[in-house]
Write an enzyme that holds these catalytic residues in place. Structure first.
Site, PDB file in Angstrom:
ATOM      1  N   SER A 230       0.823  -1.214   0.000  1.00  0.00           N
ATOM      2  CA  SER A 230       0.000   0.000   0.000  1.00  0.00           C
ATOM      3  C   SER A 230       0.857   1.264   0.000  1.00  0.00           C
ATOM      4  CB  SER A 230      -0.901  -0.007   1.235  1.00  0.00           C
ATOM      5  OG  SER A 230      -0.098   0.081   2.398  1.00  0.00           O
ATOM      6  N   GLU A 251       6.358  -0.445  -5.288  1.00  0.00           N
ATOM      7  CA  GLU A 251       5.199  -0.592  -6.184  1.00  0.00           C
ATOM      8  C   GLU A 251       3.956  -0.502  -5.315  1.00  0.00           C
ATOM      9  OE1 GLU A 251       5.440  -0.612  -9.282  1.00  0.00           O
ATOM     10  OE2 GLU A 251       7.365  -1.488  -9.833  1.00  0.00           O
ATOM     11  N   CYS A 285      -3.923  -4.266  -7.666  1.00  0.00           N
ATOM     12  CA  CYS A 285      -3.465  -2.868  -7.697  1.00  0.00           C
ATOM     13  C   CYS A 285      -3.920  -2.185  -8.977  1.00  0.00           C
ATOM     14  CB  CYS A 285      -1.948  -2.809  -7.557  1.00  0.00           C
ATOM     15  SG  CYS A 285      -1.093  -3.776  -8.818  1.00  0.00           S
TER      16      CYS A 285
HETATM   17  P1  NAD Z   1       0.366  -3.417   3.011  1.00  0.00           P
HETATM   18  O1  NAD Z   1       1.109  -2.172   2.658  1.00  0.00           O
HETATM   19  O2  NAD Z   1      -0.528  -3.393   4.173  1.00  0.00           O
HETATM   20  O3  NAD Z   1       1.386  -4.612   3.241  1.00  0.00           O
HETATM   21  C1  NAD Z   1       2.362  -4.942   2.272  1.00  0.00           C
HETATM   22  C2  NAD Z   1       3.514  -5.628   2.970  1.00  0.00           C
HETATM   23  O4  NAD Z   1       4.134  -4.702   3.847  1.00  0.00           O
HETATM   24  C3  NAD Z   1       3.091  -6.814   3.833  1.00  0.00           C
HETATM   25  O5  NAD Z   1       4.068  -7.825   3.733  1.00  0.00           O
HETATM   26  C4  NAD Z   1       3.085  -6.216   5.234  1.00  0.00           C
HETATM   27  O6  NAD Z   1       3.317  -7.167   6.234  1.00  0.00           O
HETATM   28  C5  NAD Z   1       4.248  -5.257   5.131  1.00  0.00           C
HETATM   29  N1  NAD Z   1       4.249  -4.160   6.101  1.00  0.00           N
HETATM   30  C6  NAD Z   1       3.195  -3.563   6.695  1.00  0.00           C
HETATM   31  N2  NAD Z   1       3.630  -2.596   7.533  1.00  0.00           N
HETATM   32  C7  NAD Z   1       4.992  -2.578   7.448  1.00  0.00           C
HETATM   33  C8  NAD Z   1       6.018  -1.804   8.057  1.00  0.00           C
HETATM   34  N3  NAD Z   1       5.742  -0.837   8.917  1.00  0.00           N
HETATM   35  N4  NAD Z   1       7.300  -2.073   7.719  1.00  0.00           N
HETATM   36  C9  NAD Z   1       7.597  -3.038   6.838  1.00  0.00           C
HETATM   37  N5  NAD Z   1       6.667  -3.806   6.229  1.00  0.00           N
HETATM   38  C10 NAD Z   1       5.376  -3.576   6.522  1.00  0.00           C
HETATM   39  O7  NAD Z   1      -0.407  -3.829   1.672  1.00  0.00           O
HETATM   40  P2  NAD Z   1      -1.330  -5.104   1.457  1.00  0.00           P
HETATM   41  O8  NAD Z   1      -2.633  -4.858   2.110  1.00  0.00           O
HETATM   42  O9  NAD Z   1      -0.591  -6.345   1.745  1.00  0.00           O
HETATM   43  O10 NAD Z   1      -1.519  -5.059  -0.137  1.00  0.00           O
HETATM   44  C11 NAD Z   1      -2.465  -4.285  -0.776  1.00  0.00           C
HETATM   45  C12 NAD Z   1      -1.855  -3.028  -1.335  1.00  0.00           C
HETATM   46  O11 NAD Z   1      -0.775  -3.344  -2.209  1.00  0.00           O
HETATM   47  C13 NAD Z   1      -2.823  -2.223  -2.189  1.00  0.00           C
HETATM   48  O12 NAD Z   1      -2.651  -0.857  -1.910  1.00  0.00           O
HETATM   49  C14 NAD Z   1      -2.382  -2.539  -3.613  1.00  0.00           C
HETATM   50  O13 NAD Z   1      -2.742  -1.564  -4.560  1.00  0.00           O
HETATM   51  C15 NAD Z   1      -0.909  -2.643  -3.439  1.00  0.00           C
HETATM   52  N6  NAD Z   1      -0.319  -3.425  -4.529  1.00  0.00           N
HETATM   53  C16 NAD Z   1       0.495  -2.803  -5.439  1.00  0.00           C
HETATM   54  C17 NAD Z   1       1.034  -3.514  -6.497  1.00  0.00           C
HETATM   55  C18 NAD Z   1       1.894  -2.857  -7.544  1.00  0.00           C
HETATM   56  O14 NAD Z   1       2.603  -3.562  -8.260  1.00  0.00           O
HETATM   57  N7  NAD Z   1       1.870  -1.532  -7.681  1.00  0.00           N
HETATM   58  C19 NAD Z   1       0.750  -4.884  -6.615  1.00  0.00           C
HETATM   59  C20 NAD Z   1      -0.074  -5.467  -5.669  1.00  0.00           C
HETATM   60  C21 NAD Z   1      -0.593  -4.744  -4.627  1.00  0.00           C
END
Ligand code: NAD
Length: 485
Positions: A230, A251, A285
């Site tokens: 995210s 990303e 995404c």
């Molecule tokens: P998220 O940001 O909540 O989590 C992503 C990852 O980050 C997870 O492994 C999580 O455990 C980790 N994380 C969370 N807090 C952290 C911190 N403080 N420090 C380090 N790591 C941390 O996202 P999500 O809910 O897993 O995924 C959905 C999001 O991802 C959506 O916003 C979606 O659009 C995006 N996404 C983007 C792409 C792209 O290629 N642009 C692809 C897929 C998903």
């Protein structure tokens, strides 16, 4: 069925922790597996193991690293049916999503293996007649943090290219899909015979992730960071990596538009919008969140689109006919409820759907969504989109660009020149004429603009992102020094 007890993979050994956390099946809320809950100590151990393994792995001939990648890909492919079942259970994905995701992921292995055969640099002209070269070499330990929505693809895209390039990896998958996004890859590469320590996988709960994440960035052995997730978390990661002057590729989220011009093939447009908005419950995404339709064909398009949306079945992904499963967790359902309530309270109209029952959300289409609404501003990341009417191409482009995000877009028109003219004015990293915004291939430059991220994944762009470029010269008698020296 007895719950699975999973272990982490550090330095080529399967290890566990005192604390564990539950990994839920989102379809029925049952605990699918117990996962080790790593903290800073385990993270550090994984980074140390990756650091120790780096010199030998980086020195291995590039083709041998590629051969290992091909072998791992074959092992992955041979397990496809079993993995597809886990996508339905651990990930709450429909059978079709599982087939797509396993098929796509199997393609990333050969794409990564092939990328190693590309040039690793350039010979540059030199005003002194030197042999002057720009040469890429692996960086060292790369930390990879991935999301849950397409855990196989996004972990694989994040780490296979840096790995084959000669880096060593610490992979931390999402707490919602720690097996698919992480431990499965450790099994595959162990079977392929990857040297110990080259790939390490740690799992942790949301409670520990901030401390684990900090270590994955700040530890001095870590040289590069690959993050997919995210925008709020990506901003934190990029800021921390920046403070430590580490290369980082993020990303992030999207608020993607599909523009339907008045000359578009309406049947194809309705199908592309339906797929783009609702595939995997809109948890992509690249999902279509705004459908922007030319006023001349608005009524006709909306009728055809809604007819298709009404046919989508919602329910447990154990049943193949349920194309829409649950959203991943209760937090996601709560976020959607807040967006629906806010939009309705401010005057938006539900054209179809709108019901939320626990984690099951019916495919929903809103009209009358305005910039003051959460639905307009925030990424929904669920089975919902908004329809807008545009007077002309300029207005459609303005609505599409009116977002902090800039990941991808789709433009439907029978006139390719018109399509490209619109594409040229859209502020997105990826753009597709006569297709849905949901498109990806392993060898293309994938990445967003604005709040959708920074840096590119895919093919040679991944190789550039996760290597260091050096300038090396060899003097051949052309460069003198001032005589006073
Ligand atoms: P998220 O940001 O909540 O989590 C992503 C990852 O980050 C997870 O492994 C999580 O455990 C980790 N994380 C969370 N807090 C952290 C911190 N403080 N420090 C380090 N790591 C941390 O996202 P999500 O809910 O897993 O995924 C959905 C999001 O991802 C959506 O916003 C979606 O659009 C995006 N996404 C983007 C792409 C792209 O290629 N642009 C692809 C897929 C998903």
């Amino acid at each position: 069925m007895a719950k699975r007890q999973e272990r982490m993979y550090i330095g080529g050994e399967w290890t566990t922790t005192v604390d564990t956390f539950p990994d839920y099946n989102p379809s029925d809320g049952s605990v699918w597996a117990n996962m080790p809950d790593a903290g800073v100590a385990e993270t550090r151990a994984a980074i140390e193991a990756a650091h120790a393994a780096f010199p030998e792995w980086a020195a291995m001939p590039f083709n041998k690293r590629s051969h290992l990648m091909i072998k791992a890909g074959e092992i992955f492919e041979s397990r496809r049916a079993e993995i597809a079942e886990v996508i339905q259970n651990e990930g709450g994905g429909w059978f079709g999503k599982a087939m797509f995701e396993t098929g796509y992921t199997a393609e990333i292995f050969p794409a990564a293996a092939a990328a190693n055969y590309d040039s690793i640099g350039e010979v540059l002209p030199s005003e002194y007649g030197k042999l002057s070269m720009a040469v890429r070499r692996p960086m060292g330990v790369v930390s990879v943090i991935s999301p849950w929505n397409f855990p196989l693809i996004l972990s694989a895209r994040g780490f296979l290219f840096p790995l084959v390039a000669g880096n060593t990896i610490v992979l931390k998958p999402s707490e919602d899909t720690p097996y698919l996004g992480g431990l499965l890859f450790a099994e595959v590469f162990e079977e392929a015979g990857l040297p110990k320590g080259v790939l390490n996988v740690i799992t942790c709960s949301r409670d520990n992730v901030a401390a684990v994440g900090d270590e994955l960035i700040e530890n001095p052995h870590v040289k590069g960071v690959s993050f997919t997730g995210s925008t709020p978390v990506g901003r934190l990661i990029a800021a921390k990596a920046g403070a430590h002057l580490k290369k980082c590729c993020v990303e992030l989220g999207g608020k993607n538009s599909m523009i339907i011009c008045d000359d578009a093939d309406l049947e194809r447009s309705a199908q592309a919008a339906n797929f783009g908005a609702f595939m995997h419950q809109g948890q992509i995404c690249m999902s279509v969140e705004r459908v922007i339709v030319h006023e001349k064909i608005y009524d006709k398009f909306v009728k055809q689109f809604l007819e298709r949306v009404r046919k989508l079945k919602v329910g447990s992904t154990t049943e193949k006919e349920n194309v829409l499963g649950p959203v991943i967790n209760d937090r996601a359902a709560d976020r959607l409820q807040a967006q629906f309530d806010d939009a309705k309270a401010k005057g938006a109209k539900v054209l179809v759907g709108g019901e939320i029952d626990g984690r099951y959300v019916s495919p929903t289409v809103f009209s009358g969504v305005t910039p003051d609404m959460l639905m307009y501003q925030q990424e929904s990341f669920g089975p919902v989109c908004s329809i807008f009417k545009a007077r002309n191409d300029e207005e459609a482009i303005r609505i599409a660009n009116d977002s902090e995000y800039g990941l991808t877009a789709g433009v439907m028109t029978e006139d390719e020149g018109r399509g490209l003219a619109i594409v040229n004015q859209l502020d997105t990293g990826n753009c597709h004429v006569n297709c849905s915004p949901v498109n990806d291939e392993p060898h293309v430059p994938f990445g967003g603009f604005k709040a959708s991220g920074s840096g590119k994944h895919g093919g040679r762009w991944s190789m550039e992102t996760f290597t260091e470029t050096r300038w090396i010269t060899m003097e051949r008698g052309g460069r003198g020094f001032p005589p006073v020296f």
